[in-house]
Structure formats: structure tokens, C-alpha cells
Design a protein around this motif. Structure first.
Motif, PDB file in Angstrom:
ATOM      1  N   ASP A 234      -2.691   3.537 -10.528  1.00 18.52           N
ATOM      2  CA  ASP A 234      -2.094   4.744 -10.162  1.00 18.52           C
ATOM      3  C   ASP A 234      -1.104   4.598  -9.238  1.00 18.52           C
TER       4      ASP A 234
ATOM      5  N   LYS B 102       0.405   1.740  -8.151  1.00 17.36           N
ATOM      6  CA  LYS B 102       1.621   1.080  -8.540  1.00 17.36           C
ATOM      7  C   LYS B 102       2.670   2.021  -9.396  1.00 17.36           C
ATOM      8  N   TYR B 103       2.055   3.019 -10.372  1.00 15.84           N
ATOM      9  CA  TYR B 103       2.882   3.836 -10.889  1.00 15.84           C
ATOM     10  C   TYR B 103       3.794   4.940 -10.057  1.00 15.84           C
ATOM     11  N   MET B 104       3.100   5.310  -9.025  1.00 19.47           N
ATOM     12  CA  MET B 104       3.456   6.178  -7.920  1.00 19.47           C
ATOM     13  C   MET B 104       4.668   5.389  -7.342  1.00 19.47           C
TER      14      MET B 104
ATOM     15  N   GLU C 220       6.423   2.854  -8.411  1.00 12.14           N
ATOM     16  CA  GLU C 220       7.507   2.707  -9.201  1.00 12.14           C
ATOM     17  C   GLU C 220       8.232   3.941  -9.531  1.00 12.14           C
ATOM     18  N   MET C 221       7.656   5.154  -9.693  1.00  8.37           N
ATOM     19  CA  MET C 221       8.150   6.210  -9.988  1.00  8.37           C
ATOM     20  C   MET C 221       9.244   6.762  -8.869  1.00  8.37           C
ATOM     21  N   SER C 222       8.727   6.453  -7.569  1.00  8.83           N
ATOM     22  CA  SER C 222       9.373   6.691  -6.461  1.00  8.83           C
ATOM     23  C   SER C 222      10.642   5.977  -6.133  1.00  8.83           C
ATOM     24  N   LYS C 223      10.647   4.944  -6.959  1.00  5.44           N
ATOM     25  CA  LYS C 223      11.861   3.853  -6.820  1.00  5.44           C
ATOM     26  C   LYS C 223      12.087   3.325  -5.546  1.00  5.44           C
ATOM     27  N   THR C 224      11.137   3.451  -4.677  1.00  7.57           N
ATOM     28  CA  THR C 224      11.008   2.917  -3.181  1.00  7.57           C
ATOM     29  C   THR C 224      10.509   1.589  -3.223  1.00  7.57           C
TER      30      THR C 224
END
Length: 229
Positions: free
Chosen positions: A29, A31-33, A35-39
Motif C-alpha cells: 500500500d 508503494k502504491y501511494m 507511485e500514485m503521488s508521482k513523488t
């Protein structure tokens, strides 16, 4: 089963929820967060004792550098604060890269405190990777770019009331009761703590007041009124 599904999500960070209870945060979770933040997480610093496991969770989730405390080791507040100050000054003010700033801060602890404390700090970096058609590439570390000096500003609201006694020394084993009282406070305007003399009503009230204040659950503060005597 739930066990099999959760096992597939990787290791777990154990965090504290708003009521003071354990809250599970899975590596997948996290890692997904990210990746989704593109940070891009250039550096994560977990300065608490025994934090290498938590550091590895952040590394597996994509952080490029993670500084943590070696597994099984306690770190002194003095060493942690000194390391943090030197590391961040070297990284953001002097413009060194993360790896160099880490080595300078670690050497500072070695000189000012001792080598034992210095060796408790660990730097985890992303492993070597192979790019198609190119030789194996080692860890790439460059300076963080274009940081400008700013002004430190506290965004917390200053409470109107902030005068409560300190925590009671040696107060242990009452976490369940504290959690139950916090739940009641969120649902009721008045909560009474009852019991015979000496059972610890005042102690749990004082520690609870400090716990709630530190987490800023009441923006205007807490008023403590002693009724003894």
C-alpha cells in the motif's frame, strides 16, 4: 484467507491511529501511494530505535535512500539529534548529496560522542540495476537541486489553554483504559472516571491529558483543575 491476502501485501509498518491504537500499513500500500503521488522519495530518515525493519519497508516501497537505526539497537536522543542537525545542514545548506551528508554526520557522531553510537546509523540504498544493453550500474547519488533558504514557521494553532501537570512517572499497563476513555470523550461531553481511593484516577487523568495535548485533539487546549484538598 485474510492471512494469505495480507501476506501478499508485504511487510507491515505498525502506526498509531488517532485513538492511540495500532494501525497496520502494508508495504504494498505504501508503494502504491508513492507511485500514485508521482513523488520521488530521495531520502527517508527513520530516527527511532530498532528502525532498520521500518527502513527496509520504505526502501522496498521505492525510496532511493533510507537512514535508520540498526536492527536490535537503541540510539540515544543526543546522538539522534546531533546526527539529524549535521545531516540536514550538510544536505540542504551545503549542497552535498545524501550519501556524503550521511557519512559526514556519522563521522561527527564518532568524534563528538563515540563510535558505538555512530555505527548504529545505517544507510540503505536502492540496489544495483541492469539497464538493457548496458553494463551493471551501481548506486547513483547526486546532490538535491535548487533549495533556497526559507523561514521556519510553525503552522500549529497555539492553544488558548496549555497548563497541565506533567505525566506521572512509571505509569504503565493502562493503555486499554486510556483508549476506552478517548473513545468516550469523542462521543460524550462529560466522562467520569470512578474508583476507590488510590486506584489511579488522578494518574490516568494526568497522563491522558498529556497524551491528548501532544496529539492536538482539542485545538483550544486543555484545562486541568485539581479538586484535591
Amino acid at each position: 484467507s485474510d492471512y494469505i491476502l495480507n501476506k501478499a501485501k508485504g511487510n507491515i509498518l505498525l502506526l498509531e491511529d488517532e485513538k492511540g491504537m495500532s494501525d497496520y500499513f502494508f508495504e504494498k500500500d505504501l508503494k502504491y501511494m508513492i507511485e500514485m503521488s508521482k513523488t520521488i522519495f530521495e531520502v527517508v530518515f527513520v530516527s527511532s530505535c530498532y528502525s532498520q525493519f521500518a527502513g527496509e519497508v520504505f526502501l522496498n516501497a521505492g525510496a532511493k535512500h533510507v537512514i535508520c537505526i540498526r536492527a536490535g539497537e537503541r540510539i540515544s536522543d543526543k546522538a539522534s539529534l546531533r546526527f539529524s542537525r549535521v545531516f540536514y545542514e550538510t544536505l540542504f545548506v551545503k549542497g552535498y548529496n545524501v550519501c556524503t551528508a550521511y557519512n559526514i554526520a556519522k563521522e561527527e557522531i564518532n568524534k563528538v560522542i563515540n563510535g558505538t553510537e555512530a555505527n548504529k546509523f545505517v544507510l540503505l540504498v536502492q540496489p544495483e540495476r541492469r539497464v538493457k544493453g548496458r553494463p551493471l550500474q551501481g548506486h547513483q547519488c547526486s546532490a538535491l537541486s535548487n533549495f533556497k533558504a526559507g523561514t521556519l514557521r510553525c503552522a500549529d494553532k497555539k492553544p488558548v489553554f496549555d497548563s497541565i501537570p506533567s505525566n506521572v512517572e512509571g505509569f504503565v499497563g493502562r493503555q486499554q483504559e486510556m483508549y476506552e476513555i478517548i473513545e468516550l470523550l469523542e462521543q460524550n461531553r462529560l466522562v467520569s472516571i470512578l474508583g476507590p481511593p488510590g486506584i489511579g484516577k488522578t494518574s490516568i487523568s494526568r497522563n491522558l491529558a498529556n497524551y491528548i495535548r501532544d496529539r492536538k485533539k482539542f485545538g483550544d487546549g486543555i484545562i486541568y483543575v485539581g479538586l484535591r484538598g
